[in-house]
Scaffold this motif. Structure first.
Motif, PDB file in Angstrom:
ATOM      1  N   PRO A   1       0.805  -1.216   0.000  1.00 33.76           N
ATOM      2  CA  PRO A   1       0.000   0.000   0.000  1.00 33.76           C
ATOM      3  C   PRO A   1       0.843   1.273   0.000  1.00 33.76           C
ATOM      4  O   PRO A   1       1.913   1.339   0.604  1.00 33.76           O
ATOM      5  CB  PRO A   1      -0.781  -0.119   1.309  1.00 33.76           C
ATOM      6  CG  PRO A   1       0.116  -0.908   2.207  1.00 33.76           C
ATOM      7  CD  PRO A   1       0.984  -1.775   1.334  1.00 33.76           C
ATOM      8  N   VAL A   2       0.328   2.272  -0.672  1.00 33.28           N
ATOM      9  CA  VAL A   2       0.876   3.631  -0.632  1.00 33.28           C
ATOM     10  C   VAL A   2      -0.195   4.524  -0.011  1.00 33.28           C
ATOM     11  O   VAL A   2      -1.329   4.583  -0.509  1.00 33.28           O
ATOM     12  CB  VAL A   2       1.254   4.133  -2.022  1.00 33.28           C
ATOM     13  CG1 VAL A   2       1.772   5.569  -1.946  1.00 33.28           C
ATOM     14  CG2 VAL A   2       2.309   3.231  -2.651  1.00 33.28           C
ATOM     15  N   ASN A   3       0.146   5.194   1.102  1.00 30.31           N
ATOM     16  CA  ASN A   3      -0.801   6.020   1.832  1.00 30.31           C
ATOM     17  C   ASN A   3      -0.417   7.500   1.697  1.00 30.31           C
ATOM     18  O   ASN A   3       0.750   7.864   1.881  1.00 30.31           O
ATOM     19  CB  ASN A   3      -0.820   5.634   3.311  1.00 30.31           C
ATOM     20  CG  ASN A   3      -1.150   4.172   3.517  1.00 30.31           C
ATOM     21  OD1 ASN A   3      -2.175   3.692   3.051  1.00 30.31           O
ATOM     22  ND2 ASN A   3      -0.272   3.452   4.209  1.00 30.31           N
ATOM     23  N   PHE A   4      -1.416   8.325   1.416  1.00 27.63           N
ATOM     24  CA  PHE A   4      -1.196   9.762   1.288  1.00 27.63           C
ATOM     25  C   PHE A   4      -1.797  10.426   2.538  1.00 27.63           C
ATOM     26  O   PHE A   4      -2.981  10.761   2.572  1.00 27.63           O
ATOM     27  CB  PHE A   4      -1.844  10.285   0.002  1.00 27.63           C
ATOM     28  CG  PHE A   4      -1.387   9.543  -1.232  1.00 27.63           C
ATOM     29  CD1 PHE A   4      -0.234   9.919  -1.897  1.00 27.63           C
ATOM     30  CD2 PHE A   4      -2.110   8.452  -1.708  1.00 27.63           C
ATOM     31  CE1 PHE A   4       0.198   9.239  -3.030  1.00 27.63           C
ATOM     32  CE2 PHE A   4      -1.693   7.760  -2.836  1.00 27.63           C
ATOM     33  CZ  PHE A   4      -0.524   8.147  -3.489  1.00 27.63           C
ATOM     34  N   ASN A   5      -0.971  10.578   3.562  1.00 28.38           N
ATOM     35  CA  ASN A   5      -1.437  11.031   4.872  1.00 28.38           C
ATOM     36  C   ASN A   5      -1.571  12.550   4.915  1.00 28.38           C
ATOM     37  O   ASN A   5      -0.613  13.270   4.651  1.00 28.38           O
ATOM     38  CB  ASN A   5      -0.453  10.576   5.957  1.00 28.38           C
ATOM     39  CG  ASN A   5      -0.260   9.066   5.978  1.00 28.38           C
ATOM     40  OD1 ASN A   5      -1.040   8.340   6.567  1.00 28.38           O
ATOM     41  ND2 ASN A   5       0.800   8.594   5.317  1.00 28.38           N
ATOM     42  N   ASN A   6      -2.771  12.993   5.306  1.00 23.23           N
ATOM     43  CA  ASN A   6      -3.037  14.423   5.495  1.00 23.23           C
ATOM     44  C   ASN A   6      -3.656  14.601   6.878  1.00 23.23           C
ATOM     45  O   ASN A   6      -4.786  14.174   7.122  1.00 23.23           O
ATOM     46  CB  ASN A   6      -3.991  14.951   4.427  1.00 23.23           C
ATOM     47  CG  ASN A   6      -3.444  14.753   3.026  1.00 23.23           C
ATOM     48  OD1 ASN A   6      -2.643  15.550   2.552  1.00 23.23           O
ATOM     49  ND2 ASN A   6      -3.881  13.687   2.361  1.00 23.23           N
TER      50      ASN A   6
END
Length: 903
Positions: A582-587
């Motif tokens: 998985p690639v997570n785009f954390n905001n």
């Protein structure tokens, strides 16, 4: 990195040592007709030891994989009404076909005799009669004695050291993971056998596509339609009058199943935990969890001894639950489940302790008398379709708590004595809905998942008088430690509320080809937390004002995480692999309106995880797993004002700190062996892990034991490496099941205490033994023992100060002097040692039971805690302190109980 490489090399050499050979072919009769269900066995010459075996399929085909250091091995083929074949073959890969000669199998008398343990494919079956004793009454009594299976104190069932993922009765999952009720109350006489389903994938459409490394348990009853259950009614005398009632009727049919459970007692049995979810199924089924409160605030708690709960639990509990399952379509693919439980529980607890603080050269004493009140209601509605051509599951859960805690607290140090009354009210409302569906589309599968959780927690903590507390503080990070003094006779009140909304939505498509399944997925997680707190207290002149904004919080913490991942799964006869990339785009954003502070974090992370398992030589499995995970904190690590988490401690986060970040790396390896032919099971493995953090805990503790904890920006690392081994064997000739376990954990962590940097190393070792025997007709024995050695080392705990030892055993011996008469003797022993201080705690019980076998009713008279031991003593070691504690126990008591089956 060196340790990780060593682990890989160790597993490589382990698997390489077993140079596998495969023999395959076909077995037919004189006319060339295939013979199904013929057994093909490989043995070493001159030894009565089976290396591997196989069973022919409907086409007469077989395949056997084995390992041996010998140049030649013996191959045996056996089938009903056929003459056995024995042939010595070379230790090499080869294809051998066999033609068997007809030979009538003479049966001198009709006598059916089942094997204790049998295996077919991934299913291992245990005949319950082979493992029970005369005194066993329920499924749980026998499960603890089956080789390869363990039952933890909390009721969790382990197979080969790992928790199961499903618990079925006649193939149906009525309890949805909360199987403690059935395990504890299902009469053993209703059970035909216990089946272990290895590598069990509970979602049928994913079977043979997405592998699993977990096992499931299926309880196969003697009858397809069974009305049964267990009940107890007891009374006794002690302090005070005692009662114990257990009523658990059950019905298991082909279309519907139900269990109703009511239990109440005040004699120390923790029955309310039976409602806990112990098996969580597959992530493809959606989210599943035990609902719990956000318990930020707590009264000061008395210590709990490391004893069976029945020795110390002062309770008055009522627990009622109902579970219902029915098929709602003719094909029996759709199921409706309705579950509900209610708990009303009052618990008393008391302990006294003396603490030596080596950093401050101080000593103080505490005494806490607790009253805990639990009032909890939970309801659940589940719709499920689990078929080869599709999957659907929707779970709706509602929970409500009305809890309250009380404490009478006493503290004494070299200068003063203080008393305080502490009261906490903590109502909580929670709603959850989890939806997952898998839709077949040509040769693909589409999986849609949605999860929504809303929870509202309120907590009010009151301390009277407020001057019971003497909280430390510093004017500057390196300044001297001072103490906050409250006005004598005043009251302090900490108010707290947090409202939480968590949502998670995802969609994926699965492609399957030649054993490989690829699953690309996109998802969006959104959560928001709103925290509001304030503290009211009046300090004496010259101290900080607790009515200021420094002790208020109004914080909104929001996380938005879009993600994309690729799942890769492979399944063959020998190999299983499942991985996720998985690639997570954390905001993340934290807004503190009181302090005009707004923190943000935007970061992309890659968090892969992988599991690979290899099955070889019929009985062995070797596996390796690893993962990387990131955590960016939550609202508990983002607030900027002081919060009194309990009357002895304040917590605070520095508003100037960045959002917390931690990265965890984990790698594990495991080797399993399970051979139902000789009743031998073992597993050995290791797990290496480390976590890097950007914030470190800094605790200020004064000479009275009160503390304030804050977090400073400083990179620190924690490592934890564990190694374990377990071996178990059943000896049918002696009717004995025995197992040995060993665990070793080495961990290192860092913290700051009173401005001193503390680097702590902990080394723990535990050796355990389990033994039960039913060889003699007049006696049976159950024995469990463990020995633990722990050592902590830091700048305060040097030499023998950080060393501790503990020995524990539980011995149950049953004598059967006459038919239907049983005398039981029970001995729990807990010994602890630290330096020159030793504590030996022994507890003894005695029981007499008469069984009215015709009606299946037992009459039991039991005397518990014969020596009337009233306190349990223990030593606890912390970073800079050693605490000696005495905990109140249940007094001697006598119970008369009538036990019966409902049918």
């Amino acid at each position: 990195m060196r340790k990780i490489t060593s682990l890989f090399l160790m597993l490589f050499f382990i698997t390489s040592a077993f140079a596998q050979k495969t023999v395959s072919g076909k077995v037919t009769d004189d006319d060339g007709v295939a013979i199904p269900s013929a057994s093909v066995i490989i043995e070493e010459p001159g030894k009565d030891a089976i290396l591997a075996y196989g069973i022919t399929n409907a086409k007469g085909e077989y395949k056997v994989t084995f390992t041996s250091a010998e140049a030649n091995v013996d191959l045996k083929v056996k089938a009903f009404n056929q003459k056995p074949l024995i042939k010595q073959i070379s230790n090499s890969d080869q294809v051998l076909n066999f033609k068997m000669q007809s030979e009538a199998t003479e049966i001198k008398e009709v006598q059916l005799k089942t094997k204790m343990i049998t295996a077919r494919g991934d299913t291992i079956s245990y005949d319950l009669k082979a493992f029970n004793s005369k005194n066993d009454r329920t499924l749980a009594d026998v499960m603890k004695k089956i080789p390869g299976i363990e039952v933890n104190k909390d009721g969790t069932i382990l197979y080969q050291g790992n928790a199961i993922n499903k618990f079925y009765v006649n193939g149906k999952d009525l309890m949805e993971g909360g199987y403690g009720t059935i395990n504890n109350s299902l009469p053993k006489d209703a059970v035909q056998k216990v089946e272990v389903l290895e590598n069990h994938q509970p979602v049928k459409i994913l079977q043979d596509k997405v592998p699993s490394d977990q096992a499931a348990i299926n309880i196969k009853l003697k009858n397809s339609v069974t009305m049964t259950g267990r009940g107890e009614v007891g009374t006794g005398f002690g302090e005070p009058w005692l009662w114990n009632v257990k009523l658990t009727p059950m019905f298991f049919g082909q279309k519907s199943q139900w269990v109703v459970n009511y239990k109440t007692n005040n004699m120390g049995e923790q029955v309310e935990s039976e409602g806990n979810i112990l098996a969580f199924g597959s992530s493809w089924e959606g989210r599943r969890s035990n609902v719990s409160q956000n318990n930020w605030l707590n009264v000061e708690n008395a210590s709990v001894p490391a004893l069976p709960v029945k020795r110390y639990l002062m309770n008055s509990v009522h627990y009622l639950s109902a579970n219902y399952l029915t098929n709602i379509d003719k094909k029996k693919e759709w199921e409706l489940k309705a579950n509900a439980n209610y708990t009303n529980n009052a618990v008393e607890r008391e302990s006294e302790s003396t603490t030596n603080d080596f950093q401050q050269n101080a000593q103080y004493a505490n005494k806490f008398i607790n009253n805990f009140y639990t009032d909890k209601l939970k309801g659940e509605l589940i719709f499920t379709k689990n078929a080869k051509k599709g999957f659907f599951k929707n779970t709706t859960t509602f929970s409500q708590y009305w809890n309250g805690d009380r404490t009478n607290a006493y503290r004494k140090d070299q200068l003063s004595e203080r008393t305080g009354m502490e009261a906490l009210q903590s109502p909580t409302s929670s709603f959850q809905n989890s939806l997952s569906t898998i839709i077949p589309w040509k040769e693909k599968m589409i999986n849609l998942k949605s999860y929504i959780n809303y929870q509202d927690d309120r907590q009010d903590l009151q301390i009277s008088p407020a001057n019971y507390m003497q909280i430390p503080f510093r004017d500057s990070p390196d300044g001297p430690l001072k103490t906050i003094d409250f006005v004598p006779g005043s009251t302090a009140l900490q108010r707290f509320r947090i409202r939480t909304l968590d949502t998670s939505h995802s969609a994926n498509v699965s492609f399957t080809k030649k054993g490989w399944t690829f699953t690309p997925q996109v998802g969006l997680d959104y959560s928001t937390n709103k925290l509001d707190t304030n503290f009211d207290g009046t300090t004496v002149s010259g101290n900080p004002d607790f009515n200021s904004s420094a002790y208020e919080n109004s914080l909104k913490f929001t996380e938005i995480i879009p993600s994309a991942s690729l799942g890769v799964n492979y399944k063959s006869e020998a190999w299983s692999l499942f991985a996720n990339f998985p690639v997570n785009f954390n905001n993340i954003k934290a807004d503190d309106a009181l302090r005009n502070v707004s923190k943000t974090l935007n970061k992309t992370t890659f968090t892969p995880n992988i599991f690979v398992q290899y099955s070889f030589a019929s009985f062995f499995k070797a596996s390796v797993n690893g993962n990387i995970s990131n955590n960016f904190g939550d609202i508990q690590t983002a607030y900027g004002g002081y919060i009194m988490t309990n009357p002895g401690s304040f917590n605070v986060m520095n508003p100037s700190n960045p959002i917390p970040q931690s990265t965890t790396n984990s790698l594990g390896g495991r080797l399993e062996y399970r051979n139902p032919l000789n009743n031998l099971f073992f597993n050995v493995g290791a797990r290496l892990g480390d976590t890097k953090n950007n914030l470190i805990a800094s605790t200020s503790v004064n000479q009275y034991g009160f503390r304030v904890t804050e977090y400073l920006e400083r990179e620190n690392k924690k490592t934890s490496n564990s190694y374990y081994a377990e071996i178990g064997k059943y000896f049918p000739k002696f009717k004995t099941n025995a197992s040995l376990t060993y665990n070793k954990t080495i961990s290192k962590s860092q913290a700051i205490r009173n401005t001193d940097f503390v680097d702590t190393k902990s080394d723990g070792n535990t050796f355990g033994i389990k033994f039960n025997n039913t060889y003699f007709s007049w006696m049976s024995i159950d024995f469990n023992a463990s020995k633990t050695w722990n050592k902590q080392t830091n700048i305060f705990l040097t030499g023998n100060l950080g060393k501790a030892e503990e020995y524990t055993h539980n011995l149950n011996v049953y004598f059967y002097p006459l038919e239907n008469h049983t005398i039981g003797f029970y001995w729990d022993q807990i010994n602890s040692k630290s330096g020159d201080t030793k504590y030996n705690n022994g507890f003894f019980d005695l029981s007499y039971q008469f069984s009215w076998s015709k009606k299946k009713v037992d009459f039991e008279l039991k005397w518990m805690n014969i020596a009337n031991k009233k306190v349990f003593e223990r030593i606890d070691i912390d970073n800079a302190t050693i605490t000696q504690t005495a905990m109140k126990l249940r007094p001697s008591q006598v119970m008369f109980t009538v036990k019966f089956n409902f049918k």
